[in-house]
Design an enzyme around this catalytic site. Sequence first.
Site, PDB file in Angstrom:
ATOM      1  N   GLU A 258       0.844  -1.190   0.000  1.00 21.72           N
ATOM      2  CA  GLU A 258       0.000   0.000   0.000  1.00 21.72           C
ATOM      3  C   GLU A 258       0.879   1.240   0.000  1.00 21.72           C
ATOM      4  O   GLU A 258       0.408   2.340   0.222  1.00 21.72           O
ATOM      5  CB  GLU A 258      -0.971  -0.007   1.176  1.00 21.72           C
ATOM      6  CG  GLU A 258      -0.325  -0.217   2.526  1.00 21.72           C
ATOM      7  CD  GLU A 258      -1.350  -0.264   3.643  1.00 21.72           C
ATOM      8  OE1 GLU A 258      -2.030   0.743   3.833  1.00 21.72           O
ATOM      9  OE2 GLU A 258      -1.438  -1.299   4.330  1.00 21.72           O
TER      10      GLU A 258
ATOM     11  N   CYS B 126      -3.325  -3.791   4.459  1.00 23.18           N
ATOM     12  CA  CYS B 126      -2.384  -4.806   4.945  1.00 23.18           C
ATOM     13  C   CYS B 126      -2.730  -6.212   4.479  1.00 23.18           C
ATOM     14  O   CYS B 126      -2.009  -7.157   4.781  1.00 23.18           O
ATOM     15  CB  CYS B 126      -2.318  -4.782   6.465  1.00 23.18           C
ATOM     16  SG  CYS B 126      -1.771  -3.205   7.083  1.00 23.18           S
TER      17      CYS B 126
ATOM     18  N   HIS C 185      -1.960 -10.329  12.074  1.00 23.63           N
ATOM     19  CA  HIS C 185      -1.469  -9.076  11.515  1.00 23.63           C
ATOM     20  C   HIS C 185      -1.172  -8.176  12.709  1.00 23.63           C
ATOM     21  O   HIS C 185      -2.027  -8.009  13.590  1.00 23.63           O
ATOM     22  CB  HIS C 185      -2.522  -8.429  10.608  1.00 23.63           C
ATOM     23  CG  HIS C 185      -2.223  -6.990  10.345  1.00 23.63           C
ATOM     24  ND1 HIS C 185      -1.034  -6.588   9.787  1.00 23.63           N
ATOM     25  CD2 HIS C 185      -2.925  -5.845  10.605  1.00 23.63           C
ATOM     26  CE1 HIS C 185      -1.019  -5.273   9.697  1.00 23.63           C
ATOM     27  NE2 HIS C 185      -2.155  -4.792  10.192  1.00 23.63           N
TER      28      HIS C 185
HETATM   29  P1  HMG Z   1      -3.724   6.387  21.444  1.00 24.05           P
HETATM   30  O1  HMG Z   1      -5.083   6.934  21.473  1.00 24.05           O
HETATM   31  O2  HMG Z   1      -2.590   7.312  21.489  1.00 24.05           O
HETATM   32  O3  HMG Z   1      -3.476   5.359  22.592  1.00 24.05           O
HETATM   33  O4  HMG Z   1      -3.546   5.547  20.102  1.00 24.05           O
HETATM   34  P2  HMG Z   1      -4.431   4.900  23.782  1.00 24.05           P
HETATM   35  O5  HMG Z   1      -4.768   6.049  24.629  1.00 24.05           O
HETATM   36  O6  HMG Z   1      -5.552   4.047  23.230  1.00 24.05           O
HETATM   37  O7  HMG Z   1      -3.401   3.979  24.562  1.00 24.05           O
HETATM   38  C1  HMG Z   1      -2.888   2.823  23.978  1.00 24.05           C
HETATM   39  C2  HMG Z   1      -2.742   1.771  25.066  1.00 24.05           C
HETATM   40  O8  HMG Z   1      -1.703   2.174  25.960  1.00 24.05           O
HETATM   41  C3  HMG Z   1      -3.993   1.598  25.930  1.00 24.05           C
HETATM   42  O9  HMG Z   1      -4.108   0.218  26.205  1.00 24.05           O
HETATM   43  C4  HMG Z   1      -3.641   2.353  27.201  1.00 24.05           C
HETATM   44  O10 HMG Z   1      -4.347   1.902  28.347  1.00 24.05           O
HETATM   45  C5  HMG Z   1      -2.169   2.042  27.289  1.00 24.05           C
HETATM   46  P3  HMG Z   1      -5.441  -0.594  25.797  1.00 24.05           P
HETATM   47  O11 HMG Z   1      -6.526  -0.027  26.630  1.00 24.05           O
HETATM   48  O12 HMG Z   1      -5.683  -0.293  24.327  1.00 24.05           O
HETATM   49  O13 HMG Z   1      -5.108  -1.997  26.066  1.00 24.05           O
HETATM   50  N1  HMG Z   1      -1.390   2.959  28.146  1.00 24.05           N
HETATM   51  C6  HMG Z   1      -0.457   2.550  29.032  1.00 24.05           C
HETATM   52  N2  HMG Z   1      -0.022   1.317  29.357  1.00 24.05           N
HETATM   53  C7  HMG Z   1       0.974   1.206  30.278  1.00 24.05           C
HETATM   54  N3  HMG Z   1       1.511   2.304  30.918  1.00 24.05           N
HETATM   55  C8  HMG Z   1       1.109   3.546  30.617  1.00 24.05           C
HETATM   56  C9  HMG Z   1       0.077   3.720  29.637  1.00 24.05           C
HETATM   57  N4  HMG Z   1      -0.561   4.783  29.095  1.00 24.05           N
HETATM   58  C10 HMG Z   1      -1.450   4.309  28.198  1.00 24.05           C
HETATM   59  N5  HMG Z   1       1.661   4.604  31.242  1.00 24.05           N
HETATM   60  C11 HMG Z   1      -3.755   3.785  18.504  1.00 24.05           C
HETATM   61  C12 HMG Z   1      -3.380   4.156  19.937  1.00 24.05           C
HETATM   62  C13 HMG Z   1      -3.387   2.351  18.238  1.00 24.05           C
HETATM   63  C14 HMG Z   1      -5.263   3.996  18.308  1.00 24.05           C
HETATM   64  C15 HMG Z   1      -2.979   4.738  17.546  1.00 24.05           C
HETATM   65  O14 HMG Z   1      -1.613   4.525  17.682  1.00 24.05           O
HETATM   66  C16 HMG Z   1      -3.355   4.562  16.070  1.00 24.05           C
HETATM   67  O15 HMG Z   1      -4.310   5.157  15.604  1.00 24.05           O
HETATM   68  N6  HMG Z   1      -2.569   3.733  15.309  1.00 24.05           N
HETATM   69  C17 HMG Z   1      -2.843   3.476  13.888  1.00 24.05           C
HETATM   70  C18 HMG Z   1      -4.051   2.595  13.655  1.00 24.05           C
HETATM   71  C19 HMG Z   1      -3.843   1.167  14.062  1.00 24.05           C
HETATM   72  O16 HMG Z   1      -2.747   0.690  14.209  1.00 24.05           O
HETATM   73  N7  HMG Z   1      -4.964   0.410  14.163  1.00 24.05           N
HETATM   74  C20 HMG Z   1      -4.911  -1.001  14.457  1.00 24.05           C
HETATM   75  C21 HMG Z   1      -6.060  -1.787  13.852  1.00 24.05           C
HETATM   76  S1  HMG Z   1      -6.270  -1.456  12.107  1.00 24.05           S
HETATM   77  C22 HMG Z   1      -5.016  -2.360  11.319  1.00 24.05           C
HETATM   78  O17 HMG Z   1      -4.415  -3.192  11.905  1.00 24.05           O
HETATM   79  C23 HMG Z   1      -4.713  -2.027   9.895  1.00 24.05           C
HETATM   80  C24 HMG Z   1      -3.470  -1.207   9.668  1.00 24.05           C
HETATM   81  O18 HMG Z   1      -2.324  -1.992   9.815  1.00 24.05           O
HETATM   82  C25 HMG Z   1      -3.509  -0.556   8.297  1.00 24.05           C
HETATM   83  C26 HMG Z   1      -3.736  -1.417   7.066  1.00 24.05           C
HETATM   84  O19 HMG Z   1      -4.521  -2.355   7.044  1.00 24.05           O
HETATM   85  O20 HMG Z   1      -3.146  -1.042   6.066  1.00 24.05           O
HETATM   86  C27 HMG Z   1      -3.360  -0.061  10.657  1.00 24.05           C
END
Ligand code: HMG
Length: 391
Positions: A80, A112, A234
């Site tokens: 992609e 992906c 993935h």
């Molecule tokens: P965010 O909003 O910054 O993070 O973005 P958050 O607030 O959700 O925190 C992440 C985790 O860290 C949470 O854990 C927190 O509790 C934890 P969870 O509740 O999710 O288990 N946390 C802590 N843990 C330990 N100590 C601490 C602490 N503070 C917080 N001090 C997000 C996270 C992944 C949403 C963002 O990075 C993002 O948008 N990433 C891109 C999208 C993505 O990867 N999506 C995944 C599914 S889609 C997919 O896989 C397809 C893809 O590969 C693309 C394709 O297909 O081409 C993306």
Amino acid sequence: MLKIGIDKIGFYAPHLYVDMNKLAVARNVEPEKFTIGIGQEKMAVPPITQDAVTLAANAALEIIDEDDKEKIDFVIFGTESGIDHSKSSAVYVHQLLGLKPNARAVEVKQACYGATAGLQMAKGHIALNPDSKVLVLGADIARYGLNTSGEATQGAGAVAMVISADPKIMALEENNVYYTNDIMDFWRPIYSDQAFVDGKFSNEQYIAFFNKVWGQYKEMTGHALEDFEAICYHLPYTKMGLKALRTVLEEAPENVQDRLKENYQISTMYNRNVGNIYTGSLYLSLLSLLERKEDLASGSRIGMFSYGSGAVGEFFTGVLQPNYREHLHLASHESLFASRKEVSVEEYEEIFENTLPKDGANIELDIEQDPAPICLAGVNDHMRQYVNKNN
Ligand code: HMG
């Protein structure tokens, strides 16, 4: 019945990385958020001399021998982060590897999921042409932008697989379950070099797609978690697959839960140190499991969950072949990881912003700074100039 599957598997990641603890400090978040909450330790940083084509070609270079060059008649490139709206990246890799001219070469796109589509097409091709081989590539550079919430889930790298009859590593089984639904969880419009994402929604949909295909797979086959030595996912970041696995773990007795959890951790080791490589991520996770779990027995069934935003999901399975370990490239991957160089957050930001000219201007790049055998040496008259230093 003819066995078809993964005969060889290679991997490449750029030689630079940024430490996630240091990135967290620079972004004013607790390091544990990135290392535990997201589950990433190091993030590969691609220099300007690497793009999807060079990453894939470098991954393929370590696995292709003379016999493969004679027998590969189909190159399928899942990506992609392609470099052209018309010409496929597969044609460049075909040339860089010196494959025979009597071959097909195409690019496949569905976020992906692209490499999984390629793998399944390859399986069909081998069923019709059992003496041929197919090269399947998954290569990407994941870019969300500096200071974005997706930043900690970037990465870059490639996986290359030779698919053949009587494969040496893993035979693919039948009973695939696939599912498509038009959703906007993550996409990259044609005018943007960075992805748009609805992060929370994408996490929910990933899990929903997994539950859907896993449920259908169980119904169709009568198989249960007990029948799996491990399930590879993935991995956009290593916590993501764990979240999906946790939703089904209670279906299994405790000893099976423990096995799946332990093997899950092993299957995330490489991804944790590279980041999201989009199309290649599931296969990097498989590679991590195969290379890092020394006592993984031949005959083990491995589950594979592929997810490509937008979205398409698929659950499929494979069985490890006798003496599969002898056909892995463990030493080369150990040395790849050991020889990487850390860059500071400031250096990473500079590299991130140093992109190719967008106005079509010529550029010459310094490939001596990049230890990769295959590099992008510049752009001349709108044509990317690739160099294989081994030639
Ligand atoms: P965010 O909003 O910054 O993070 O973005 P958050 O607030 O959700 O925190 C992440 C985790 O860290 C949470 O854990 C927190 O509790 C934890 P969870 O509740 O999710 O288990 N946390 C802590 N843990 C330990 N100590 C601490 C602490 N503070 C917080 N001090 C997000 C996270 C992944 C949403 C963002 O990075 C993002 O948008 N990433 C891109 C999208 C993505 O990867 N999506 C995944 C599914 S889609 C997919 O896989 C397809 C893809 O590969 C693309 C394709 O297909 O081409 C993306």
